[in-house]
Design a protein around this motif. Structure first.
Motif, short mmCIF file in Angstrom:
data_model
loop_
_atom_site.label_atom_id
_atom_site.label_comp_id
_atom_site.label_asym_id
_atom_site.label_seq_id
_atom_site.Cartn_x
_atom_site.Cartn_y
_atom_site.Cartn_z
N ARG A 177 0.83 -1.21 0.00
CA ARG A 177 0.00 0.00 0.00
C ARG A 177 0.87 1.27 0.00
NH1 ARG A 177 -2.85 -1.69 4.11
NH2 ARG A 177 -1.56 -0.64 5.64
N GLU A 178 1.93 1.24 0.81
CA GLU A 178 2.66 2.48 1.09
C GLU A 178 3.85 2.74 0.17
OE1 GLU A 178 1.47 4.53 3.21
OE2 GLU A 178 0.12 3.30 4.42
N LEU A 179 4.34 1.68 -0.50
CA LEU A 179 5.52 1.87 -1.37
C LEU A 179 5.15 1.56 -2.82
CD1 LEU A 179 8.53 0.28 0.60
CD2 LEU A 179 7.78 2.64 0.59
N ASP A 230 2.09 0.91 11.13
CA ASP A 230 2.60 2.26 11.33
C ASP A 230 3.98 2.40 10.68
OD1 ASP A 230 2.66 4.82 12.25
OD2 ASP A 230 3.29 4.31 14.29
N GLY A 231 4.80 1.34 10.83
CA GLY A 231 6.15 1.36 10.25
C GLY A 231 6.09 1.50 8.74
N ALA A 232 5.18 0.76 8.10
CA ALA A 232 5.04 0.83 6.64
C ALA A 232 4.60 2.24 6.23
CB ALA A 232 4.04 -0.22 6.16
N ARG A 233 3.71 2.81 7.03
CA ARG A 233 3.23 4.17 6.72
C ARG A 233 4.38 5.18 6.78
NH1 ARG A 233 1.75 7.89 9.52
NH2 ARG A 233 1.79 6.74 11.49
N ALA A 270 6.08 7.57 3.91
CA ALA A 270 6.33 9.01 4.07
C ALA A 270 7.78 9.33 3.75
CB ALA A 270 5.98 9.44 5.49
N ALA A 271 8.68 8.43 4.15
CA ALA A 271 10.12 8.64 3.88
C ALA A 271 10.38 8.63 2.38
CB ALA A 271 10.95 7.58 4.58
N LEU A 272 9.68 7.77 1.66
CA LEU A 272 9.85 7.70 0.21
C LEU A 272 9.42 9.02 -0.43
CD1 LEU A 272 10.61 5.83 -2.16
CD2 LEU A 272 8.23 5.09 -2.25
N ILE A 273 8.33 9.57 0.09
CA ILE A 273 7.86 10.86 -0.43
C ILE A 273 8.86 11.97 -0.07
CG2 ILE A 273 6.03 12.61 -0.22
CD1 ILE A 273 4.11 10.16 0.19
N ASP A 274 9.46 11.87 1.14
CA ASP A 274 10.48 12.87 1.53
C ASP A 274 11.61 12.93 0.51
OD1 ASP A 274 9.11 13.35 3.84
OD2 ASP A 274 10.40 12.09 5.11
#
Ligand SMILES: Cc1ncc(COP(=O)(O)O)c(C=O)c1O
Length: 475
Positions: free
Chosen positions: A382-384, A454-457, A461-465
């Motif tokens: 979902r997150e990456l 939460d870690g995946a989320r 966010a780090a990928l978007i950073d």
């Protein structure tokens, strides 16, 4: 530093107090400390013992506890620069062992751990086993260099296939077993074939033994026998290190038809195969293939097993299983290293493996690992966006994730740390140039499944950073 315990907190309080006192001053009595800090006598004793071990205080029985007198160091710190010259070449591969990002700050979600969280360990049976072991009259006697016969018998039975206790050497966990095997089998300067990617501390142990790792690619079915044959022919290597079951980091299981091929290729090359079976008890509930050593009839396979992963990292008990003169060599290295594995720990392992709670523990661990693996895989998918999941695996503790094109694993690991989640950069798992950027993301070292989500989320966010332009695609 306080370790989260009451005595650790008291020791911290006393350190503050010590800073205000002069060397030779007397600390408040135990009774005064009990009253002032509202703790029990055992807590006070533990805190004082910790400070005494640090050299901060000295205790004089019958008199009290005093602030230690510091040795006069003069007004300069020790000049150790001469060591840089004396140490010359580096004998130990520090960068492969050490975490380049250092210990994560408190509150970080730990997705880079290699062991199961304390809540997944058989803590009570372990404590009971150790207590029973410590009560034995021979608990502190020497142990045989090869290990307790009863424990070797259990390990032999776990492998099956005609393995006898004489074929087993008890070690202080899997890492010690690898280090012994590398040093016993191949001399400095020789080449060792390794899966690509593979476990970084095996690479470090091999390099520390003076060996030169040569990578052989894996695919979804494990090590490729065709490329293995080429690698043996090109290098003349006499040693292969592999993990046929739930490989770290990929989670891959060697395909049934490849097992015989790998053994045949190694046999034809006159080479040993070190089978690192670290994840035998980390299946997620499905069938787990028997170890490669069970198919070996002529001493090709040197099998490594360990109890640290399914039990606890400090149950540092493992074993080497091998037939023929190689076992003599490994026994000799074992003896040179440190004589034998501490006896109470061997006894405790024996108690644990023999208790009915062990099988129950393994069953519930499998259920938990399966659920966690699914939760993290869903979170990562979902997150990456753009990342590719290997598997997901049917055993082990990690996901192996290929990053979207253009994303650097070290940069993402760094950004993730700043977002409060620790993951392992994939480049560490390759003996040579990585063919693509990966992360190893673990699901076993957190306290709960919720932390995985939460870690995946946070990772997303780090990928978007790293590239805020990604956000549109992400939403
Ligand atoms: C593949 C593999 N082998 C061996 C080990 C060594 O573990 P231990 O020494 O705790 O048994 C590890 C630990 O992470 C591992 O991942």
């Amino acid at each position: 530093m306080n370790n989260g315990s009451t005595s650790g907190e008291l020791a911290d309080g006393l350190r503050t107090l010590l800073a205000r006192l002069a060397p030779g001053d007397r600390l408040p009595s135990s009774r005064e400390l009990i009253r002032e800090y509202r703790v029990g006598p055992a807590t006070v004793a533990r805190a004082i013992a910790a400070l005494a071990a640090e050299g901060a205080v000295v205790t004089r029985p019958g008199s009290g506890t005093y602030v230690a007198r510091r040795p006069a160091l003069g007004d300069r710190a020790a000049d150790t620069d001469w060591q840089t010259v004396a140490l010359t070449d580096r004998a130990v591969e520090i960068h492969q062992i050490a975490d380049p990002f250092g210990p994560p700050p408190a509150g970080t979600i730990v997705l880079d751990g290699g062991y199961v969280h304390r809540t997944l360990q058989p803590t009570r049976p372990l404590s009971a086993a150790l207590a029973r072991a410590a009560r034995r009259p021979d608990a502190w006697d020497r142990a045989p260099a090869s290990g307790l016969m009863a424990l070797r018998t259990v390990f032999a039975r776990l492998v099956g296939a005609g393995v006898t206790p004489e074929d087993v050497l008890v070690t202080a966990g899997g890492q010690s077993a690898l280090s012994i095997a590398f040093r016993a089998i191949a001399g400095p300067g020789s080449q060792i074939l390794v899966e690509s990617p593979t476990y970084p501390r095996a690479l470090a142990a091999a390099r520390t033994a003076g060996l030169r790792p040569v990578p052989v690619p894996l695919d979804g079915e494990g090590l490729r026998p065709d490329l293995l044959a080429d690698a043996f022919a090109l290098t003349g290597a006499r040693l292969l290190y592999c993990q046929p079951t739930f490989q770290n980091p990929t989670g891959t299981v060697l395909a049934p038809e490849r097992r015989r091929q790998i053994l045949d290729v190694a046999r034809a090359s006159g080479a040993f195969v070190i089978e690192d079976d670290f994840a035998r008890h980390l299946g997620h509930g499905g069938a787990v293939p028997s170890p490669l050593v069970a198919e070996d009839r002529d001493g090709t396979v040197v099998h490594v097993t360990s109890l640290t992963k399914p039990a606890a990292p400090s149950l540092r008990i493992g074993a080497l299983v091998a037939r023929g003169p190689v076992m003599e060599r490994m026994r000799a290295v074992r003896l040179v290293d440190d004589f034998f594995v501490t006896r109470p720990l061997q006894e405790a392992a024996l108690e644990l493996l023999g208790s009915p709670s062990w099988d129950r523990h393994l069953r519930s661990l499998a259920v938990e690992l399966r659920a966690r693996c699914a939760a993290l895989a869903a979170g990562v998918t979902r997150e990456l966006p753009g990342a590719t999941l290997n598997g997901p695996p049917t055993g082990g503790l990690h996901l192996w994730v290929r990053l979207p094109p253009g994303v650097d694993d070290m940069a993402l690991t760094d950004a993730a740390r700043r977002r409060g989640v620790a993951v392992s950069p994939g480049s560490r798992y390759f003996a040579a140039e990585p063919p693509a950027a990966h992360l190893r993301i673990g699901f076993a070292a957190t306290a709960s499944q919720a932390e995985l989500t939460d870690g995946a989320r946070r990772l997303g966010a780090a990928l978007i950073d790293l590239d805020p332009g990604n956000e549109a695609g992400h939403l």
